[in-house]
Design a protein around this motif. Sequence first.
Motif: not given
Length: 306
Positions: A167-192
């Motif tokens: 629930x926190x992640x949903x709100x923070x991700x929305x805010x994050x995408x107002x600061x930067x065009x794109x994000x990559x989540x940490x993790x195995x898929x993120x490394x690729x």
Amino acid sequence: MARKPKSPLAHFLSQAFKPIRQRIEGFATWSFCGLCGLFPVDKAGSAAAWFFYGLGRYVKASQTARRNIKKVYPHFNDAEIEAIVKGVWDNAGRLIAEYSNPQDFRGAEGDKRIEVVGLENFLQMRDDGKPGIIFTGHIGNWQAITHFATDHGLELTQLYRTANSPWTDREMLKRQLQCVPKVIRKGRNGSREIMKLLSQGGHLFILVDQKLNEGIEVPFLGRPAMTAPAIARMAIRYNCPVVPAWAERIHDSYFRVHFEKPIEFTPIGDINQDTYDFMVKVNQCLDRWVNQRPDLWFWLHNRWID
């Protein structure tokens, strides 16, 4: 000292109430960000800073911060240490207000609030036709860097750590995408995704001072700290420039963003030694920034091995 394991009953109750706790955390994040967004950023920031220190100075994290500061600066007296703790909470409160008012850091208003030192280093990375990495730490407001970059023609993709509460992640991700065009989540898929981004000439923005229980041991502020080596391995693999940058809070929600020269590094061909040597240079940048403005860095967690 090892943490005492929870009893079976305490563990059961913790897991049983976890969904409720996460919803409460998410609602609190949504409410506080929404409230801050109703007011001008400087007024919201001042109020949030007062609120955060008013409560934060009594919580366990502040005791951790005081111990950490004393370890790094043993000559500081109690008043000097408390001034830094107050600065940490002040910065944290203002950060929430700034995440809630991204429009104040873009366009003409952003030009008023963000001044730049080392513009030539930014322009070189933007225009060299190569992939690149900008790194910083949890100091000042690191999103001032991404706001400026986006407004001046450099599309950054930020490495993003998923919040524990969905629930926190949903709100923070929305805010994050107002600061930067794109994000990559940490993790195995993120490394690729990072490999794909850099192989296609993209630019990555990464915070490198997170607490880890793994990684490699590298000095940080004079003490051994477990450090993620990913940035070194990416730089060596893709032979791309790595630019240190940090956003110094001047006053209220006004910043001086420092873009430094790319890290100078010549690999010797031993991947382990090359990785260590590169990360020493990265942590030396962090050392310099924190020593310059210790009140702006997040001292609230146990960053060191000892």
